[in-house]
Design a protein around this motif. Structure first.
Motif, PDB file in Angstrom:
ATOM      1  N   PHE A 110      29.282  49.318  18.477  1.00 46.44           N
ATOM      2  CA  PHE A 110      28.783  48.561  19.621  1.00 46.44           C
ATOM      3  C   PHE A 110      28.049  49.471  20.606  1.00 46.44           C
ATOM      4  CE2 PHE A 110      29.637  47.333  24.062  1.00 46.44           C
ATOM      5  CZ  PHE A 110      28.965  46.129  24.117  1.00 46.44           C
ATOM      6  N   PHE A 111      28.548  50.681  20.813  1.00 48.58           N
ATOM      7  CA  PHE A 111      27.972  51.571  21.814  1.00 48.58           C
ATOM      8  C   PHE A 111      26.649  52.194  21.363  1.00 48.58           C
ATOM      9  CE2 PHE A 111      32.522  51.468  22.838  1.00 48.58           C
ATOM     10  CZ  PHE A 111      32.455  51.058  24.161  1.00 48.58           C
ATOM     11  N   ASP A 112      26.313  52.042  20.087  1.00 46.39           N
ATOM     12  CA  ASP A 112      25.013  52.510  19.596  1.00 46.39           C
ATOM     13  C   ASP A 112      23.926  51.444  19.744  1.00 46.39           C
ATOM     14  OD1 ASP A 112      25.999  54.989  18.842  1.00 46.39           O
ATOM     15  OD2 ASP A 112      26.393  54.386  16.764  1.00 46.39           O
ATOM     16  N   ILE A 113      24.330  50.199  19.951  1.00 49.09           N
ATOM     17  CA  ILE A 113      23.371  49.104  20.051  1.00 49.09           C
ATOM     18  C   ILE A 113      22.711  49.118  21.431  1.00 49.09           C
ATOM     19  CG2 ILE A 113      23.193  46.589  20.253  1.00 49.09           C
ATOM     20  CD1 ILE A 113      23.317  47.390  17.406  1.00 49.09           C
ATOM     21  N   THR A 114      21.387  49.018  21.450  1.00 46.05           N
ATOM     22  CA  THR A 114      20.657  49.006  22.716  1.00 46.05           C
ATOM     23  C   THR A 114      19.729  47.801  22.786  1.00 46.05           C
ATOM     24  OG1 THR A 114      18.729  50.256  21.948  1.00 46.05           O
ATOM     25  CG2 THR A 114      20.650  51.537  22.671  1.00 46.05           C
ATOM     26  N   GLU A 115      19.142  47.638  23.956  1.00 45.31           N
ATOM     27  CA  GLU A 115      18.158  46.575  24.156  1.00 45.31           C
ATOM     28  C   GLU A 115      17.013  46.688  23.157  1.00 45.31           C
ATOM     29  OE1 GLU A 115      14.979  45.139  27.613  1.00 45.31           O
ATOM     30  OE2 GLU A 115      16.418  46.752  28.016  1.00 45.31           O
ATOM     31  N   ASN A 116      16.665  47.913  22.772  1.00 43.51           N
ATOM     32  CA  ASN A 116      15.571  48.104  21.810  1.00 43.51           C
ATOM     33  C   ASN A 116      15.888  47.491  20.453  1.00 43.51           C
ATOM     34  OD1 ASN A 116      14.040  49.524  23.689  1.00 43.51           O
ATOM     35  ND2 ASN A 116      14.910  51.493  23.093  1.00 43.51           N
ATOM     36  N   HIS A 117      17.171  47.398  20.120  1.00 43.23           N
ATOM     37  CA  HIS A 117      17.569  46.826  18.831  1.00 43.23           C
ATOM     38  C   HIS A 117      17.679  45.299  18.890  1.00 43.23           C
ATOM     39  CE1 HIS A 117      19.542  50.958  18.599  1.00 43.23           C
ATOM     40  NE2 HIS A 117      18.644  50.975  17.630  1.00 43.23           N
TER      41      HIS A 117
END
Length: 220
Positions: A110-117
């Motif tokens: 979860f902490f690797d997911i960003t708005e860019n994804h």
């Protein structure tokens, strides 16, 4: 994430946190608070059939799950056909996006997911993320989730209410005060609660004096 704990959980066939049908809270409130023209973010989605329910009702859920066993079982058990892409991230991890016309499921921390994804969301359904994390991680979770929220977002948050001296969790005991502390920008309203004491043999074994599942709505 508490990978070892949840990995061991997914090795067992019967889980009190996994439901064979869509969650009653979701069924009852989704049309009241969520719109079909916007995606619904579902963090730590496991192999929840809530994703299938949402897609069948015309919503587009975006699930995030870090355990490959859960993701693989979800795809196999629901007989889903997905296109898949991999995305490397700076810390050396890899994100995998499985998607079709009705939903997408990310195998990712979860902490690797960003708005860019995934973009930003006005609608979040958190049935199993906040209560799965120890207190030391919940502030980080809330702060990261807020980076993925659009303006005027709504979160439907499912929590557990029990005597904390009777069970250590997970699922962890969450209070209304903590929700307000972690999401001070939002208004918090309790929508519904129900007892789980008789819903699964695991809960009966613990001999708890109470075990309530509680649904809150957080609005920004």
């Amino acid at each position: 994430m508490e990978f070892e704990f949840w990995d061991n959980c997914w090795q067992r066939e019967s889980q009190p946190f996994h439901l064979a049908e869509a969650h009653t809270f979701l069924v009852k409130y989704v049309e009241q608070f969520f719109s079909k023209d916007k995606k619904i973010f579902v963090p730590l989605s496991g192999k929840s059939v809530d994703l299938v329910f949402l897609s069948q009702q015309g919503y587009y859920p975006v699930g995030i799950e870090f355990n490959p066993k859960a993701v693989n079982r979800f795809i196999q058990e629901q007989q889903l056909e997905f296109s898949s892409q991999n995305f490397p991230v700076a810390n050396g991890n890899q994100l995998t996006r499985h998607h079709n016309d009705t939903m997408e499921v990310w195998l990712a921390d979860f902490f690797d997911i960003t708005e860019n994804h995934v973009g930003k969301f006005e609608q979040v359904y958190d049935r199993a993320a906040f209560i799965a994390l120890p207190e030391s991680m919940r502030a980080d979770y809330a702060n990261h989730l807020k980076t993925l929220l659009a303006e005027h977002a709504t979160i439907l948050l499912v929590t557990m209410d029990y005597q904390p001296d009777e069970m250590s969790g997970p699922p962890f005991h969450i209070t209304l005060d903590e929700i307000k502390q972690q999401f001070p920008e939002g208004g918090v309203e309790e929508l519904c609660r129900c007892s789980l004491l008789d819903s699964h043999p695991r809960w009966k074994e613990l001999e708890l004096s109470r075990l309530d599942e509680v649904l809150y709505r957080i609005t920004f």
